[in-house]
Design an enzyme around this catalytic site. Structure first.
Site, PDB file in Angstrom:
ATOM      1  N   SER A 114     -16.131 -54.714  47.167  1.00  0.00           N
ATOM      2  CA  SER A 114     -17.692 -54.326  46.606  1.00  0.00           C
ATOM      3  C   SER A 114     -17.497 -54.798  45.024  1.00  0.00           C
ATOM      4  O   SER A 114     -18.513 -54.768  44.399  1.00  0.00           O
ATOM      5  CB  SER A 114     -18.146 -52.982  46.618  1.00  0.00           C
ATOM      6  N   ASN A 156     -15.665 -40.981  45.924  1.00  0.00           N
ATOM      7  CA  ASN A 156     -17.067 -40.659  46.762  1.00  0.00           C
ATOM      8  C   ASN A 156     -18.012 -40.190  45.631  1.00  0.00           C
ATOM      9  O   ASN A 156     -19.176 -40.236  45.301  1.00  0.00           O
ATOM     10  CB  ASN A 156     -16.847 -39.750  47.910  1.00  0.00           C
ATOM     11  N   THR A 197     -66.220 -55.524  45.566  1.00  0.00           N
ATOM     12  CA  THR A 197     -65.542 -54.947  46.699  1.00  0.00           C
ATOM     13  C   THR A 197     -65.306 -55.768  47.834  1.00  0.00           C
ATOM     14  O   THR A 197     -66.290 -56.583  48.054  1.00  0.00           O
ATOM     15  CB  THR A 197     -66.220 -53.565  47.204  1.00  0.00           C
ATOM     16  N   HIS A 198     -64.279 -55.923  48.715  1.00  0.00           N
ATOM     17  CA  HIS A 198     -64.168 -56.860  49.752  1.00  0.00           C
ATOM     18  C   HIS A 198     -64.084 -58.169  48.994  1.00  0.00           C
ATOM     19  O   HIS A 198     -64.439 -59.402  49.831  1.00  0.00           O
ATOM     20  CB  HIS A 198     -65.418 -56.623  50.694  1.00  0.00           C
ATOM     21  N   SER A 255     -47.366 -80.160  37.443  1.00  0.00           N
ATOM     22  CA  SER A 255     -46.800 -80.711  38.597  1.00  0.00           C
ATOM     23  C   SER A 255     -46.070 -82.106  38.226  1.00  0.00           C
ATOM     24  O   SER A 255     -46.596 -82.752  37.410  1.00  0.00           O
ATOM     25  CB  SER A 255     -47.882 -81.079  39.445  1.00  0.00           C
ATOM     26  N   LYS A 308     -52.318 -81.267  36.624  1.00  0.00           N
ATOM     27  CA  LYS A 308     -52.183 -79.912  37.192  1.00  0.00           C
ATOM     28  C   LYS A 308     -51.565 -78.655  36.134  1.00  0.00           C
ATOM     29  O   LYS A 308     -50.894 -79.111  35.261  1.00  0.00           O
ATOM     30  CB  LYS A 308     -51.236 -79.864  38.368  1.00  0.00           C
ATOM     31  N   ASN A 310     -50.411 -74.958  36.839  1.00  0.00           N
ATOM     32  CA  ASN A 310     -50.304 -74.014  37.718  1.00  0.00           C
ATOM     33  C   ASN A 310     -49.908 -72.752  37.217  1.00  0.00           C
ATOM     34  O   ASN A 310     -49.099 -72.423  36.206  1.00  0.00           O
ATOM     35  CB  ASN A 310     -49.297 -74.373  38.830  1.00  0.00           C
ATOM     36  N   GLU A 312     -48.022 -66.289  40.459  1.00  0.00           N
ATOM     37  CA  GLU A 312     -47.570 -66.437  41.787  1.00  0.00           C
ATOM     38  C   GLU A 312     -46.041 -65.772  42.116  1.00  0.00           C
ATOM     39  O   GLU A 312     -45.830 -65.276  43.171  1.00  0.00           O
ATOM     40  CB  GLU A 312     -47.376 -67.873  41.958  1.00  0.00           C
ATOM     41  N   TYR A 324     -19.766 -38.554  52.826  1.00  0.00           N
ATOM     42  CA  TYR A 324     -19.694 -40.010  52.445  1.00  0.00           C
ATOM     43  C   TYR A 324     -19.364 -40.815  53.911  1.00  0.00           C
ATOM     44  O   TYR A 324     -18.607 -40.555  54.555  1.00  0.00           O
ATOM     45  CB  TYR A 324     -18.758 -40.209  51.375  1.00  0.00           C
ATOM     46  N   GLN A 371     -21.898 -47.951  50.737  1.00  0.00           N
ATOM     47  CA  GLN A 371     -21.325 -49.246  49.489  1.00  0.00           C
ATOM     48  C   GLN A 371     -22.418 -50.218  49.319  1.00  0.00           C
ATOM     49  O   GLN A 371     -22.562 -51.061  48.466  1.00  0.00           O
ATOM     50  CB  GLN A 371     -19.908 -49.853  49.930  1.00  0.00           C
ATOM     51  N   LYS A 402     -25.912 -50.598  46.643  1.00  0.00           N
ATOM     52  CA  LYS A 402     -25.933 -51.018  45.321  1.00  0.00           C
ATOM     53  C   LYS A 402     -26.810 -52.251  45.026  1.00  0.00           C
ATOM     54  O   LYS A 402     -27.728 -52.249  43.981  1.00  0.00           O
ATOM     55  CB  LYS A 402     -24.646 -51.332  44.688  1.00  0.00           C
TER      56      LYS A 402
HETATM   57  N1  ARG Z   1     -16.987 -48.791  46.619  1.00  0.00           N
HETATM   58  C1  ARG Z   1     -17.281 -47.624  47.395  1.00  0.00           C
HETATM   59  C2  ARG Z   1     -18.870 -47.481  47.431  1.00  0.00           C
HETATM   60  O1  ARG Z   1     -19.508 -48.152  46.729  1.00  0.00           O
HETATM   61  C3  ARG Z   1     -16.602 -46.580  46.612  1.00  0.00           C
HETATM   62  C4  ARG Z   1     -16.359 -45.307  47.441  1.00  0.00           C
HETATM   63  C5  ARG Z   1     -15.248 -45.587  48.323  1.00  0.00           C
HETATM   64  N2  ARG Z   1     -14.897 -44.282  49.018  1.00  0.00           N
HETATM   65  C6  ARG Z   1     -14.099 -44.477  50.155  1.00  0.00           C
HETATM   66  N3  ARG Z   1     -13.681 -43.189  50.770  1.00  0.00           N
HETATM   67  N4  ARG Z   1     -13.574 -45.517  50.739  1.00  0.00           N
HETATM   68  O2  ARG Z   1     -19.199 -46.829  48.181  1.00  0.00           O
END
Ligand code: ARG
Length: 471
Positions: A24, A111, A156-157, A278, A284, A286, A291, A318, A323, A326
């Site tokens: 990750s 975790n 409205t509408h 354009s 143009k 734009n 948008e 966990y 993971q 993110k």
């Molecule tokens: N990179 C992991 C995540 O973002 C960190 C936690 C990993 N924990 C584990 N028990 N492998 O979730």
């Protein structure tokens, strides 16, 4: 060599394909500031409770500070074999400090570590987004003040309905944005709870002081159940939901202004600085920024869907699925922050074409509802008044005139109550002036709201700090 973080249990090396699949670092490197901050707070706590010495703590803090500087400077080596940001930083610390570095992970798991880092990141992102929402609200207030005399056809509408002051229109978005701020602030309270100390899932037998870590990192509370704390991503869902609502508010407005800036509407001139041309059609101009604000809302909604589906059906505590939380969190916050920033630029530079709008106000019988209300004021039941004005509208429409242009005979033919007085209530400016109710487009009401919002959103005497950045 098998991975040093868990190598003891393993005899064979990790398949390089697995390393590439499970890494990750390619996206969670963004958490390095938060990871270092949390590790420093953790180390200080370990020293405080006697799990490491003060000298070891000083070395760890020094090492982490140097590592943070290296990452910030772009000279830190990243390698998928080290999986994530937590292992990169810890491994670099161990390289520097040997056994002292090997003590940092005492009473901690990745975790609770990743949950802490992400909360810190989201907290900062919320503050950055909040600052940008306020910036956009101020741009709307300025827009309202700049167009104080302009009356718009309200829809409205997407059909002409009743007239509204341009300031009333602008304040509608200020209100929506204020609810967005409220959602973010509410969510921030639940974001700002410390998971660190939950360890892997069950807590630890070591004598840690979680209050101290919470205090050092600015958390308001310590999560009370380790199973919950290490698995909870509600805070991320809530933050991304709040972002999605912001994105949808912006998308609705952007759509409106794409329409308004067409030749067909002709309500709005957007500054050149936020439009593009354009490559083939020289004439143009734009409204690409509007948008794209409309278009980028799709990303944020997708981010929310991603997170909702991600956490569905996960057992405690966990799971590695987490993971995958993110990227949508980063993307939603960053996308919304950039949309807000650009929206403020567009609103600040936009000019309503007051003359063109005024010239078109006679179309659409915007004063019809006000006339109906005048009849109600003269004792005619609403249903009857509605029908009478409907007949006048039909008559006027067939002749291609406004209600004010109907003759006295035409008025009286519909109802004896309809005398010459009717004309003195017709016309869009009079219709606007007739409004009274709280929250309406009545000029006095709009002035009052504008003054209240200006007071509320104008930073007190001290100059406001530069808007926080989204990490
Ligand atoms: N990179 C992991 C995540 O973002 C960190 C936690 C990993 N924990 C584990 N028990 N492998 O979730």
């Amino acid at each position: 060599m098998s991975n040093q973080a868990w190598g003891g249990r393993f005899t064979d090396e990790t398949d390089p394909r697995v390393a590439r699949f499970t890494e990750s670092i390619s996206f969670d490197h963004k958490l390095f500031e938060q990871d270092v901050a949390a590790s420093i707070a953790h180390a200080r706590m370990l020293a405080q409770v006697g799990l490491i010495t003060d000298a070891e703590c000083a070395q760890i803090v020094q090492g982490l500070t140097e590592i943070r500087a290296e990452i910030a400077a772009g000279v830190f080596p990243f390698d998928v074999a080290r999986e994530d940001i937590h292992m990169h930083i810890e491994a670099a610390l161990i390289e520097r400090l040997g056994d002292v570095g090997r003590k940092l992970h005492t009473a901690r798991s990745r975790n609770d570590q990743v949950a802490t880092d992400l909360r810190l990141w989201v907290r900062e992102a919320i503050d950055g987004i909040d600052a940008r929402i306020q910036g956009l609200q101020r741009a709307w207030l300025e827009f309202a003040a700049r167009h104080r005399e302009v009356i718009l056809p309200g829809y409205t509408h997407l059909q002409r309905a009743q007239p509204v002051l341009a300031a009333h229109y602008a304040l509608a978005y200020v209100e929506k944005l204020e609810r967005d701020r409220g959602r973010l602030a509410d969510c921030r309270r639940r974001v700002n709870v410390l998971p660190l100390g939950a360890a892997a899932l069950a807590g630890t037998s070591l004598p840690i002081d979680r209050e101290q870590v919470a205090c050092a990192l600015g958390f308001d509370a310590v999560a009370a159940n380790s199973l919950d704390a290490s698995s909870d991503r509600d805070f991320a869902l809530e933050a991304v939901f709040a972002c999605a609502v912001v994105a949808l508010h912006l998308a609705g407005w952007a759509e409106e202004w794409v329409l308004w800036s067409t030749q067909e509407f002709g309500f709005l001139s957007l500054p050149d600085a936020v439009c593009t041309g354009s490559s083939i059609m020289p004439q143009k101009k734009n409204p690409d920024v509007c948008e794209l604000i409309r278009g980028k809302s799709a990303r944020v909604v997708a981010d929310l869907t991603h997170l909702l589906v991600l956490v569905k059906g996960l057992p405690l505590a966990y799971n590695r699925d987490l993971q995958e939380d993110k990227r949508p969190v980063f993307d939603a916050c960053e996308t919304v922050a950039s949309c807000l920033e650009l929206a403020a630029v567009v609103v600040a530079g936009a000019r309503l074409n007051a003359a063109a709008i005024a010239a078109g106000l006679d179309r659409g019988f915007l004063d019809a509802t006000t006339l109906m209300e005048q009849l109600i004021g003269r004792g005619i039941p609403q249903r009857t008044a509605h029908e009478l004005v409907g007949k006048l509208v039909a008559r006027a429409e067939s002749r291609g005139v406004t209600l004010a242009e109907l003759t006295e005979d035409e008025l009286r033919a519909v109802h004896p109550e309809l005398g010459p007085w009717v004309r003195s209530t017709l016309g869009v400016p009079r219709a606007v002036a007739a409004f009274r109710s709280f929250g309406s487009t009545a000029p006095a009401e709009v002035d009052r709201q504008l003054a209240a919002w200006t007071e509320r959103l104008t930073p007190a005497s001290a100059p406001s700090p530069p808007p926080a950045t989204v990490p």
